[in-house]
Enzyme design. Structure first.
Site, PDB file in Angstrom:
ATOM      1  N   HIS A 189       3.241  -4.157   9.553  1.00  0.00           N
ATOM      2  CA  HIS A 189       2.005  -4.452   8.811  1.00  0.00           C
ATOM      3  C   HIS A 189       0.939  -4.905   9.807  1.00  0.00           C
ATOM      4  O   HIS A 189       0.122  -5.775   9.506  1.00  0.00           O
ATOM      5  CB  HIS A 189       2.247  -5.576   7.798  1.00  0.00           C
ATOM      6  CG  HIS A 189       3.073  -5.199   6.605  1.00  0.00           C
ATOM      7  ND1 HIS A 189       2.857  -4.052   5.864  1.00  0.00           N
ATOM      8  CD2 HIS A 189       4.092  -5.846   5.984  1.00  0.00           C
ATOM      9  CE1 HIS A 189       3.723  -4.010   4.856  1.00  0.00           C
ATOM     10  NE2 HIS A 189       4.478  -5.080   4.908  1.00  0.00           N
TER      11      HIS A 189
ATOM     12  N   CYS B 261       0.806  -1.228   0.000  1.00  0.00           N
ATOM     13  CA  CYS B 261       0.000   0.000   0.000  1.00  0.00           C
ATOM     14  C   CYS B 261       0.839   1.278   0.000  1.00  0.00           C
ATOM     15  O   CYS B 261       0.292   2.365   0.154  1.00  0.00           O
ATOM     16  CB  CYS B 261      -0.957  -0.028   1.193  1.00  0.00           C
ATOM     17  SG  CYS B 261      -2.239  -1.281   1.004  1.00  0.00           S
ATOM     18  N   GLY B 262       2.157   1.166  -0.154  1.00  0.00           N
ATOM     19  CA  GLY B 262       2.972   2.383  -0.197  1.00  0.00           C
ATOM     20  C   GLY B 262       4.010   2.448   0.910  1.00  0.00           C
ATOM     21  O   GLY B 262       4.555   3.533   1.198  1.00  0.00           O
ATOM     22  N   THR B 263       4.322   1.309   1.506  1.00  0.00           N
ATOM     23  CA  THR B 263       5.271   1.247   2.621  1.00  0.00           C
ATOM     24  C   THR B 263       6.655   1.754   2.232  1.00  0.00           C
ATOM     25  O   THR B 263       7.219   2.640   2.887  1.00  0.00           O
ATOM     26  CB  THR B 263       5.435  -0.221   3.095  1.00  0.00           C
ATOM     27  OG1 THR B 263       4.255  -0.951   2.804  1.00  0.00           O
ATOM     28  CG2 THR B 263       5.779  -0.302   4.558  1.00  0.00           C
ATOM     29  N   THR B 264       7.229   1.149   1.197  1.00  0.00           N
ATOM     30  CA  THR B 264       8.621   1.428   0.829  1.00  0.00           C
ATOM     31  C   THR B 264       8.779   2.889   0.410  1.00  0.00           C
ATOM     32  O   THR B 264       9.767   3.549   0.745  1.00  0.00           O
ATOM     33  CB  THR B 264       9.045   0.487  -0.321  1.00  0.00           C
ATOM     34  OG1 THR B 264       8.546  -0.820  -0.049  1.00  0.00           O
ATOM     35  CG2 THR B 264      10.546   0.445  -0.476  1.00  0.00           C
ATOM     36  N   TRP B 265       7.810   3.367  -0.312  1.00  0.00           N
ATOM     37  CA  TRP B 265       7.788   4.769  -0.746  1.00  0.00           C
ATOM     38  C   TRP B 265       7.869   5.684   0.487  1.00  0.00           C
ATOM     39  O   TRP B 265       8.696   6.602   0.563  1.00  0.00           O
ATOM     40  CB  TRP B 265       6.489   4.969  -1.512  1.00  0.00           C
ATOM     41  CG  TRP B 265       6.289   6.268  -2.205  1.00  0.00           C
ATOM     42  CD1 TRP B 265       7.174   7.302  -2.331  1.00  0.00           C
ATOM     43  CD2 TRP B 265       5.096   6.648  -2.903  1.00  0.00           C
ATOM     44  NE1 TRP B 265       6.591   8.312  -3.070  1.00  0.00           N
ATOM     45  CE2 TRP B 265       5.327   7.929  -3.423  1.00  0.00           C
ATOM     46  CE3 TRP B 265       3.860   6.034  -3.128  1.00  0.00           C
ATOM     47  CZ2 TRP B 265       4.351   8.612  -4.172  1.00  0.00           C
ATOM     48  CZ3 TRP B 265       2.893   6.705  -3.869  1.00  0.00           C
ATOM     49  CH2 TRP B 265       3.140   7.981  -4.385  1.00  0.00           C
TER      50      TRP B 265
ATOM     51  N   LYS C 228       4.811  -1.103 -11.067  1.00  0.00           N
ATOM     52  CA  LYS C 228       4.109  -0.206 -11.991  1.00  0.00           C
ATOM     53  C   LYS C 228       3.768   1.125 -11.347  1.00  0.00           C
ATOM     54  O   LYS C 228       3.720   2.152 -12.001  1.00  0.00           O
ATOM     55  CB  LYS C 228       2.808  -0.861 -12.461  1.00  0.00           C
ATOM     56  CG  LYS C 228       2.922  -1.571 -13.768  1.00  0.00           C
ATOM     57  CD  LYS C 228       1.579  -1.714 -14.429  1.00  0.00           C
ATOM     58  CE  LYS C 228       1.736  -2.345 -15.796  1.00  0.00           C
ATOM     59  NZ  LYS C 228       0.468  -2.876 -16.283  1.00  0.00           N
TER      60      LYS C 228
HETATM   61  S1  PPS Z   1       5.652  -3.988   0.857  1.00  0.00           S
HETATM   62  O1  PPS Z   1       6.207  -5.256   0.312  1.00  0.00           O
HETATM   63  O2  PPS Z   1       4.412  -4.207   1.627  1.00  0.00           O
HETATM   64  O3  PPS Z   1       6.643  -3.213   1.589  1.00  0.00           O
HETATM   65  O4  PPS Z   1       5.230  -3.170  -0.465  1.00  0.00           O
HETATM   66  P1  PPS Z   1       4.886  -1.616  -0.533  1.00  0.00           P
HETATM   67  O5  PPS Z   1       6.118  -0.834  -0.575  1.00  0.00           O
HETATM   68  O6  PPS Z   1       3.867  -1.273   0.497  1.00  0.00           O
HETATM   69  O7  PPS Z   1       4.114  -1.504  -1.913  1.00  0.00           O
HETATM   70  C1  PPS Z   1       4.727  -1.713  -3.152  1.00  0.00           C
HETATM   71  C2  PPS Z   1       3.870  -1.000  -4.168  1.00  0.00           C
HETATM   72  O8  PPS Z   1       4.138   0.415  -4.078  1.00  0.00           O
HETATM   73  C3  PPS Z   1       4.636   0.865  -5.348  1.00  0.00           C
HETATM   74  N1  PPS Z   1       5.626   1.935  -5.148  1.00  0.00           N
HETATM   75  C4  PPS Z   1       5.456   3.183  -5.586  1.00  0.00           C
HETATM   76  N2  PPS Z   1       4.436   3.764  -6.237  1.00  0.00           N
HETATM   77  C5  PPS Z   1       4.591   5.073  -6.563  1.00  0.00           C
HETATM   78  N3  PPS Z   1       5.680   5.800  -6.298  1.00  0.00           N
HETATM   79  C6  PPS Z   1       6.737   5.251  -5.646  1.00  0.00           C
HETATM   80  N4  PPS Z   1       7.814   5.972  -5.382  1.00  0.00           N
HETATM   81  C7  PPS Z   1       6.637   3.879  -5.261  1.00  0.00           C
HETATM   82  N5  PPS Z   1       7.466   3.029  -4.609  1.00  0.00           N
HETATM   83  C8  PPS Z   1       6.820   1.847  -4.547  1.00  0.00           C
HETATM   84  C9  PPS Z   1       5.256  -0.388  -5.957  1.00  0.00           C
HETATM   85  O9  PPS Z   1       5.482  -0.242  -7.331  1.00  0.00           O
HETATM   86  C10 PPS Z   1       4.188  -1.412  -5.602  1.00  0.00           C
HETATM   87  O10 PPS Z   1       2.970  -1.223  -6.320  1.00  0.00           O
HETATM   88  P2  PPS Z   1       2.659  -1.925  -7.735  1.00  0.00           P
HETATM   89  O11 PPS Z   1       1.205  -1.616  -7.995  1.00  0.00           O
HETATM   90  O12 PPS Z   1       2.920  -3.380  -7.572  1.00  0.00           O
HETATM   91  O13 PPS Z   1       3.546  -1.271  -8.730  1.00  0.00           O
END
Ligand code: PPS
Length: 287
Positions: free
Chosen positions: A99, A47-51, A248
């Protein structure tokens, strides 16, 4: 008829853990005593964790991006994966990924909690590619989206049920120590959301984003395009024939994966589970 495939997990108490995750670390994560200067980044997976981990890391490093020889999960560690001792060994202030549902997350009234929600449709698709790609954790390389969808909608995946996680935090979205964001709003206006995160973290961080160079650097290096580069910073290795971890980054990618019936079933579940809660208007529910 083709036999459906399920991801493999390590069953531990009432939890499904990715294979290879240590149940001892998982248990010890729950014993961590949240500290007043801790900030937790909490999400349901994908859901946007790493970002957000990278945003807070850059905010606390004067707008410098995470160097290529570092891994974000050692800097902003995942509590249930590394356990309590590892997190305690970090100097304060600490940023910690979890999480967990609200009730299971370590709590201190003076700690801060940034929760990021993402619509369940895109989350399910992203979680499918995650589960397929980390072969040693899930043994699901041959699994299809249809196989994964059944597990997701029944909450039979690691980190539990999407709705249990979301609803537990929505109830606290207006608490003074909770900042509740959505992935879709971060995509729509990253600058506003980075500033909101800085304000929530406090004056030291506001000063950082008042510096245009720092703010522009954070915007640039946390963009999807930048984070797609040098991905060894974000996760363990995946086989080259699998989709990358930063995949993506789109809102609405689900439309090319869901059947009409899957759309109706998840919409119905979203409607039912969120009715009467503050989550019911977070996203437009597909028909
Ligand atoms: S995890 O494994 O739970 O830590 O994954 P998580 O980081 O929460 O989610 C990964 C999805 O976030 C997308 N992502 C981003 N989207 C937009 N901008 C940035 N900078 C970004 N960084 C990570 C990543 O591509 C995964 O989504 P999907 O839809 O699979 O592309």
């Amino acid at each position: 008829m083709k036999q459906s495939i399920k991801p493999s997990y390590t069953l531990h108490k009432n939890f499904r853990l990715p294979m290879g995750f240590s149940p001892e670390n998982f248990d010890s994560g729950f014993t961590y005593q949240a500290q007043a200067r801790d900030t937790f980044i909490v999400t349901y997976p994908k859901c946007g964790t790493t970002w957000t981990q990278h945003i807070v890391w850059m905010l606390s490093h004067d707008g410098k991006p995470l160097p290529l020889d570092k891994n974000i999960n050692l800097e902003v560690p995942h509590l249930e994966e590394v356990g309590s001792d590892f997190v305690k060994s970090l100097s304060e202030p600490r940023f910690i990924k979890t999480h967990l549902t609200y009730d299971l997350n370590p709590y201190n009234p003076d700690s801060k909690y940034i929760y990021i929600a993402r619509n369940p449709f895109d989350c399910a698709v992203s979680f499918y590619y995650h589960t397929q790609g980390f072969i040693k954790h899930y043994d699901f390389a041959e699994g299809t989206f249809d196989d994964f969808f059944e597990c997701f909608i029944n909450g039979e995946v690691d980190c539990g049920d999407y709705f249990d996680n979301l609803l537990s935090w929505v109830q606290h979205k207006n608490d003074q120590n909770v900042l509740f964001l959505t992935y879709e709003s971060m995509k729509n206006n990253p600058k506003i959301n980075i500033i909101a995160i800085a304000k929530f973290l406090g004056d030291n961080y506001v000063e950082k984003v008042q510096n245009t160079q720092i703010l522009e650097s954070i915007l640039h290096h946390t963009s999807f395009t930048s984070m797609s580069q040098n991905q060894s910073r974000w996760s363990s290795q995946r086989p080259p024939n699998m989709t990358p971890f930063i995949r993506k980054g789109k809102v609405g990618d689900w439309k090319s994966h869901f059947s009409v019936s899957q759309t109706q079933r998840l919409s119905q579940k979203l409607r039912m589970r969120t009715a009467g809660t503050e989550a019911e208007n977070l996203w437009q529910i597909p028909e």
